[in-house]
Scaffold this motif. Structure first.
Motif, PDB file in Angstrom:
ATOM      1  N   ALA A 258      57.912  62.195 -11.529  1.00 47.38           N
ATOM      2  CA  ALA A 258      58.220  63.562 -11.096  1.00 47.38           C
ATOM      3  C   ALA A 258      59.721  63.811 -11.092  1.00 47.38           C
ATOM      4  CB  ALA A 258      57.631  63.809  -9.708  1.00 47.38           C
ATOM      5  N   ASP A 259      60.522  62.808 -10.698  1.00 48.08           N
ATOM      6  CA  ASP A 259      61.973  62.960 -10.703  1.00 48.08           C
ATOM      7  C   ASP A 259      62.508  63.095 -12.121  1.00 48.08           C
ATOM      8  OD1 ASP A 259      61.841  62.679  -7.987  1.00 48.08           O
ATOM      9  OD2 ASP A 259      62.662  60.638  -7.930  1.00 48.08           O
ATOM     10  N   LEU A 260      61.941  62.316 -13.036  1.00 44.26           N
ATOM     11  CA  LEU A 260      62.376  62.378 -14.430  1.00 44.26           C
ATOM     12  C   LEU A 260      62.156  63.771 -15.003  1.00 44.26           C
ATOM     13  CD1 LEU A 260      63.334  60.688 -16.969  1.00 44.26           C
ATOM     14  CD2 LEU A 260      60.904  60.500 -17.523  1.00 44.26           C
ATOM     15  N   LEU A 261      61.009  64.361 -14.705  1.00 38.36           N
ATOM     16  CA  LEU A 261      60.702  65.684 -15.244  1.00 38.36           C
ATOM     17  C   LEU A 261      61.519  66.778 -14.562  1.00 38.36           C
ATOM     18  CD1 LEU A 261      56.804  65.553 -15.631  1.00 38.36           C
ATOM     19  CD2 LEU A 261      58.582  64.917 -17.280  1.00 38.36           C
ATOM     20  N   ALA A 262      61.772  66.622 -13.267  1.00 40.07           N
ATOM     21  CA  ALA A 262      62.471  67.670 -12.518  1.00 40.07           C
ATOM     22  C   ALA A 262      63.968  67.678 -12.779  1.00 40.07           C
ATOM     23  CB  ALA A 262      62.209  67.491 -11.021  1.00 40.07           C
ATOM     24  N   ASP A 263      64.572  66.501 -12.901  1.00 44.74           N
ATOM     25  CA  ASP A 263      66.028  66.404 -13.078  1.00 44.74           C
ATOM     26  C   ASP A 263      66.340  65.063 -13.730  1.00 44.74           C
ATOM     27  OD1 ASP A 263      68.776  66.422 -12.962  1.00 44.74           O
ATOM     28  OD2 ASP A 263      68.913  66.536 -10.774  1.00 44.74           O
ATOM     29  N   TRP A 264      66.172  65.024 -15.039  1.00 45.04           N
ATOM     30  CA  TRP A 264      66.297  63.749 -15.736  1.00 45.04           C
ATOM     31  C   TRP A 264      67.701  63.174 -15.629  1.00 45.04           C
ATOM     32  CZ3 TRP A 264      69.761  63.010 -19.654  1.00 45.04           C
ATOM     33  CH2 TRP A 264      70.238  64.130 -20.333  1.00 45.04           C
ATOM     34  N   ARG A 265      68.715  64.002 -15.546  1.00 50.36           N
ATOM     35  CA  ARG A 265      70.090  63.495 -15.459  1.00 50.36           C
ATOM     36  C   ARG A 265      70.292  62.671 -14.189  1.00 50.36           C
ATOM     37  NH1 ARG A 265      70.502  68.163 -18.235  1.00 50.36           N
ATOM     38  NH2 ARG A 265      71.921  68.196 -20.049  1.00 50.36           N
ATOM     39  N   THR A 266      69.888  63.216 -13.045  1.00 49.86           N
ATOM     40  CA  THR A 266      70.053  62.490 -11.785  1.00 49.86           C
ATOM     41  C   THR A 266      69.219  61.214 -11.776  1.00 49.86           C
ATOM     42  OG1 THR A 266      70.506  64.535 -10.572  1.00 49.86           O
ATOM     43  CG2 THR A 266      69.783  62.638  -9.289  1.00 49.86           C
TER      44      THR A 266
ATOM     45  N   ASP B 270      65.624  68.981 -24.652  1.00 47.81           N
ATOM     46  CA  ASP B 270      64.508  69.492 -25.444  1.00 47.81           C
ATOM     47  C   ASP B 270      63.325  68.533 -25.471  1.00 47.81           C
ATOM     48  OD1 ASP B 270      65.954  71.805 -26.151  1.00 47.81           O
ATOM     49  OD2 ASP B 270      66.967  70.727 -27.765  1.00 47.81           O
ATOM     50  N   PHE B 271      63.569  67.286 -25.094  1.00 42.66           N
ATOM     51  CA  PHE B 271      62.509  66.282 -25.138  1.00 42.66           C
ATOM     52  C   PHE B 271      61.708  66.250 -23.839  1.00 42.66           C
ATOM     53  CE2 PHE B 271      61.206  61.815 -24.283  1.00 42.66           C
ATOM     54  CZ  PHE B 271      60.243  61.701 -25.275  1.00 42.66           C
ATOM     55  N   ILE B 272      62.397  66.283 -22.707  1.00 50.69           N
ATOM     56  CA  ILE B 272      61.726  66.237 -21.412  1.00 50.69           C
ATOM     57  C   ILE B 272      61.181  67.616 -21.081  1.00 50.69           C
ATOM     58  CG2 ILE B 272      62.020  65.897 -18.933  1.00 50.69           C
ATOM     59  CD1 ILE B 272      62.040  63.296 -20.407  1.00 50.69           C
ATOM     60  N   ASP B 273      59.899  67.660 -20.815  1.00 49.55           N
ATOM     61  CA  ASP B 273      59.220  68.931 -20.551  1.00 49.55           C
ATOM     62  C   ASP B 273      58.524  68.838 -19.192  1.00 49.55           C
ATOM     63  OD1 ASP B 273      57.770  71.249 -20.500  1.00 49.55           O
ATOM     64  OD2 ASP B 273      56.570  70.827 -22.285  1.00 49.55           O
ATOM     65  N   ALA B 274      58.968  69.674 -18.228  1.00 51.72           N
ATOM     66  CA  ALA B 274      58.382  69.623 -16.887  1.00 51.72           C
ATOM     67  C   ALA B 274      56.893  69.901 -16.902  1.00 51.72           C
ATOM     68  CB  ALA B 274      59.086  70.622 -15.974  1.00 51.72           C
ATOM     69  N   LYS B 275      56.403  70.593 -17.916  1.00 53.58           N
ATOM     70  CA  LYS B 275      54.967  70.910 -17.987  1.00 53.58           C
ATOM     71  C   LYS B 275      54.131  69.692 -18.346  1.00 53.58           C
ATOM     72  CE  LYS B 275      55.356  74.333 -20.962  1.00 53.58           C
ATOM     73  NZ  LYS B 275      56.821  74.462 -21.073  1.00 53.58           N
ATOM     74  N   LEU B 276      54.787  68.562 -18.677  1.00 53.18           N
ATOM     75  CA  LEU B 276      54.037  67.349 -18.998  1.00 53.18           C
ATOM     76  C   LEU B 276      53.242  66.852 -17.789  1.00 53.18           C
ATOM     77  CD1 LEU B 276      56.678  65.350 -21.090  1.00 53.18           C
ATOM     78  CD2 LEU B 276      54.533  66.337 -21.934  1.00 53.18           C
ATOM     79  N   ASN B 277      53.703  67.144 -16.590  1.00 58.19           N
ATOM     80  CA  ASN B 277      53.018  66.661 -15.390  1.00 58.19           C
ATOM     81  C   ASN B 277      51.852  67.588 -15.068  1.00 58.19           C
ATOM     82  OD1 ASN B 277      52.501  65.003 -13.256  1.00 58.19           O
ATOM     83  ND2 ASN B 277      54.009  65.919 -11.894  1.00 58.19           N
ATOM     84  N   ARG B 278      50.776  67.435 -15.830  1.00 50.08           N
ATOM     85  CA  ARG B 278      49.623  68.312 -15.685  1.00 50.08           C
ATOM     86  C   ARG B 278      48.565  67.753 -14.744  1.00 50.08           C
ATOM     87  NH1 ARG B 278      50.825  68.299 -21.243  1.00 50.08           N
ATOM     88  NH2 ARG B 278      49.348  66.596 -21.547  1.00 50.08           N
ATOM     89  N   SER B 279      48.818  66.597 -14.131  1.00 49.10           N
ATOM     90  CA  SER B 279      47.784  65.935 -13.335  1.00 49.10           C
ATOM     91  C   SER B 279      48.157  65.880 -11.858  1.00 49.10           C
ATOM     92  CB  SER B 279      47.544  64.511 -13.874  1.00 49.10           C
ATOM     93  OG  SER B 279      47.122  64.535 -15.212  1.00 49.10           O
TER      94      SER B 279
END
Length: 335
Positions: free
Chosen positions: A190-198, A225-234
Motif C-alpha cells: 500500500a505504501d509503494l502504491l500511495a507514495d513510491w518515492r518515500t 508511469d509504472f506504479i498505478d494506485a489502482k493496482l490495489n484492487r483487493s
C-alpha cells in the motif's frame, strides 16, 4: 567497489513484481532474459528466467511449494539448497551476472534457500541485502483467488483460502528468520502504491541501494508511469474470507509484527513476537494435522486403489494385445 546483490522476495501476489519493476527503472540491473509478461501479470514479472527455473529444479523434487503451510518446509528447503551441486550451479550462473554494480534478483521462492544465495554471493565478492514486500494476507488471498481459482468450486476456494492464509503466515516467519543477518528492508504494498518515492527512499537506505534519481524531490521519473494506485484492487477484510478464528487472529498478529519491521528492520520486540507466534502456529498446524489424519489416510488409500485399478486395466489391455498377437500368429501358420 563491490557489486551489490539485492534479493526481492515476499509472498506471491504481494507486489514483488511492482517493486522489482520500479527498482529496475531506478537503475538496478535484472539479469536477462526475464520471465515474459502474461495475462496474470501484464506489466511483467521482472524475474530472471534462469532463477525461476533454478528454484524449481531445487524445490520441486523435495517438494516445497512457493507457498507451503508446513512448519518443516524451511528445513527441508534448506537441506535441498545446501547440496554441493546446487551451490556449484548457482556459482556458475551468478559469477557471470555481477558485472553490474547493483543486481536485482526477484523470485518469491528465494527465501526458501536464501543461505546458498548469500554464501555464494559472498564468495564471489558481492554484498547482499534483501527487500521483502508486505501485503495484508486477506488481500494476498483474494488476489490469488482472482488469478488462479476463478474456475474452482466455492468449497475448494474456501479450503484454499484457509491454506493460503496459513502459507502466508509460514512464509512470514521463514522470511524474517532467513533475512535477519542481512541488510534488509520491508515495504508495504500500500505504501509503494500511495507514495513510491518515500517507500523506496526508506528501503534504499535500509538495504544499502543507490538510485538514478533523488527520491527526496518530486521530479518526474519513469516509475511515475509504472506504479498505478489502482493496482490495489483487493482491499478486503477478514469478514470477506472464511478462515478459522484461531488462524485469523494469528495471521493478524503476524501482520502487525511484520509491519514493525518496515521502520525498524531489526526490531527486537517484533522478532521476539514473531518467534512466539511461530510456536503458536506450529501447535495449530500439529493439531490440524491430527484432526485431518483420517481424511488424509482415506485419500492416500483411495489414491493407492486408483493406482492399482489403473495398473490392473493396463495389464488387462496388455494381455488382450498378447492374446490377439498369438491368435494372429496361429492363423498365419495355419495357412
Amino acid at each position: 567497489m563491490s557489486p551489490h546483490l539485492l534479493l526481492v522476495t515476499g509472498s506471491g501476489r504481494s507486489g514483488t513484481s511492482s517493486v522489482a519493476g520500479a527498482l529496475k527503472r531506478l537503475g538496478l540491473h535484472v539479469p536477462q532474459p526475464e520471465v515474459p509478461a502474461d495475462e496474470k501479470n501484464p506489466r511483467g514479472y521482472y524475474e530472471p528466467q534462469w532463477v525461476t527455473e533454478f528454484h524449481k529444479r531445487v524445490l520441486n523434487p523435495v517438494p516445497v511449494r512457493t507457498i507451503d503451510t508446513r512448519p518443516t518446509a524451511g528445513a527441508i528447503a534448506a537441506e535441498a539448497g545446501g547440496r554441493p551441486e546446487v551451490e556449484a550451479e548457482l556459482r556458475e550462473w551468478l559469477s557471470g551476472q555481477l558485472d553490474a554494480e547493483q543486481v536485482l534478483v526477484k523470485d518469491p521462492r528465494a527465501f526458501w534457500i536464501l543461505p546458498v544465495w548469500t554464501r555464494v554471493a559472498g564468495e564471489l565478492g558481492a554484498d547482499v541485502s534483501t527487500l521483502t514486500m508486505l501485503r495484508h494476507p486477506t488481500e494476498v488471498v483474494r488476489s490469488r483467488d482472482s488469478a488462479y481459482l476463478t474456475e474452482q468450486t466455492p468449497t475448494f476456494r474456501r479450503q484454499r483460502e484457509t491454506a493460503n492464509v496459513a502459507a502466508w503466515v509460514n512464509a512470514a516467519f521463514e522470511t524474517e528468520r532467513s533475512t535477519r543477518s542481512l541488510g534488509r528492508a520491508f515495504v508495504r504494498y500500500a505504501d509503494l502504491l500511495a507514495d513510491w518515492r518515500t517507500a523506496l527512499h526508506r528501503a534504499g537506505e535500509q538495504a544499502g541501494l543507490t538510485y538514478n534519481a533523488d527520491l527526496t524531490v518530486n521530479e518526474p521519473h519513469p516509475v511515475d508511469d509504472f506504479i498505478d494506485a489502482k493496482l490495489n484492487r483487493s482491499a478486503i477484510t477478514w469478514d470477506d474470507i472464511a478462515v478459522p478464528a484461531q488462524l485469523r487472529d494469528l495471521a493478524e498478529q503476524t501482520w502487525q509484527a511484520m509491519n514493525t519491521l518496515v521502520d525498524s528492520p531489526q526490531s527486537r520486540d517484533a522478532i521476539a513476537s514473531l518467534a512466539r507466534l511461530r510456536e503458536d502456529y506450529v501447535e495449530l498446524f500439529d493439531f490440524s494435522e491430527a484432526i485431518a489424519m483420517d481424511a488424509t489416510t482415506a485419500r492416500v488409500s483411495e489414491g493407492k486403489r486408483e493406482v492399482r485399478r489403473k495398473l490392473r486395466a493396463e495389464i488387462d489391455e496388455l494381455q488382450r494385445e498378447v492374446e490377439d498377437l498369438r491368435s494372429r500368429r496361429s492363423s498365419f501358420f495355419r495357412r
